[in-house]
Design an enzyme around this catalytic site. Structure first.
Site, mmCIF file in Angstrom:
data_model
loop_
_atom_site.group_PDB
_atom_site.id
_atom_site.type_symbol
_atom_site.label_atom_id
_atom_site.label_comp_id
_atom_site.label_asym_id
_atom_site.label_seq_id
_atom_site.Cartn_x
_atom_site.Cartn_y
_atom_site.Cartn_z
ATOM 1 N N ASP A 8 0.739 -1.092 -0.286
ATOM 2 C CA ASP A 8 -0.056 -0.129 -0.080
ATOM 3 C C ASP A 8 0.972 1.185 -0.139
ATOM 4 O O ASP A 8 2.083 1.031 0.153
ATOM 5 C CB ASP A 8 -0.840 -0.166 1.271
ATOM 6 N N ASP A 10 -0.055 4.907 0.955
ATOM 7 C CA ASP A 10 -0.547 5.981 2.059
ATOM 8 C C ASP A 10 -0.523 5.104 3.560
ATOM 9 O O ASP A 10 -1.365 4.331 3.718
ATOM 10 C CB ASP A 10 -1.672 6.714 2.067
ATOM 11 N N ASP A 166 -1.972 -0.847 6.138
ATOM 12 C CA ASP A 166 -2.019 -0.092 7.447
ATOM 13 C C ASP A 166 -3.385 -0.017 7.708
ATOM 14 O O ASP A 166 -3.658 0.375 8.917
ATOM 15 C CB ASP A 166 -1.142 1.034 7.164
HETATM 16 MG MG LIG Z 1 -2.982 3.048 3.605
#
Ligand SMILES: [Mg+2]
Length: 220
Positions: A8, A10, A166
């Protein structure tokens, strides 16, 4: 056998989530309105379709925000993001994956300009075999489209790829696409439900790639 590692962007490669949240809380506070965290987190790993911070504040105020306020918020977001360093262990694990012959990709709900621009600036862009962003798919995370697009591009079956995420939206997307998933929370996502991931680590710096793969194989 694991053949690909898909990151991922961000909140995972770069902690943009804290800065983006802060850029909005500053605008809300300046207008004397609270930004509810439980609404905010719907956007994390996804898009403003789930919650639109500008529209929400405008509804609360009963009037549109001044263009100057909106522009300043964007500038503030960039200023805060540029102050962030690459998250620990990311570059090392990307390099180990490449050296081990694994394909390396990025799956991001953000725009291609945003992701490629930051990866270029951080000196990482050329190390990824394939990057897919919101420009490339119909639906962003939590839908599986982005992960399916990356495994297709890398030529690897989904069940032989590991996603590193995340956020709950990202983990849901990876699992719906049939990938294994490692959760690595940041301060914004640490208190959210990340249990759908196959493994949770506190940082990519706490394991080597081999240790990560070994721990993942023990979870099956
Ligand atoms: Mg993310």
């Amino acid at each position: 056998m694991i053949r690909a590692l898909i990151f991922d962007f961000d909140g995972l490669i770069l902690d943009t989530e804290g800065p983006i949240y802060r850029s909005w809380t500053e605008v809300y506070e300046a207008h004397g309105v609270a930004l509810p965290f439980e609404l905010w987190v719907k956007t994390v790993g996804s898009s403003n379709q789930a919650f639109h911070p500008q529209h929400h504040l405008e509804e609360r105020l009963g009037r549109p925000l001044a263009e100057e306020v909106i522009n300043r918020r964007v500038e503030r977001r960039i200023e805060l993001v540029l102050a962030q360093a690459l998250l620990p262990g990311v570059a090392e694990r990307v390099d180990e994956a490449g050296a081990a012959g694994l394909k390396v990709g990025v799956a991001s709900s953000s725009s291609r300009d945003w992701v490629n621009g930051h990866l270029q600036r951080l000196g990482l862009l050329a190390r990824f075999d394939c990057i897919r962003c919101r420009d490339d798919v119909e639906h962003v995370k939590p839908e599986p489209d982005l992960y399916l697009a990356v495994v297709d591009c890398l030529g690897v079956p989904a069940n032989e790829a590991v996603a590193i995420e995340d956020s709950p939206n990202g983990i849901t997307a990876a699992k719906r696409a049939g990938l294994l998933c490692v959760a690595i929370p940041n301060p914004i996502t640490a208190g959210l439900d990340l249990r759908a991931a196959d493994l949770r680590l506190e940082s990519l710096a706490e394991v080597t790639l081999q240790e990560l793969l070994d721990r993942l194989s023990q979870t099956k």
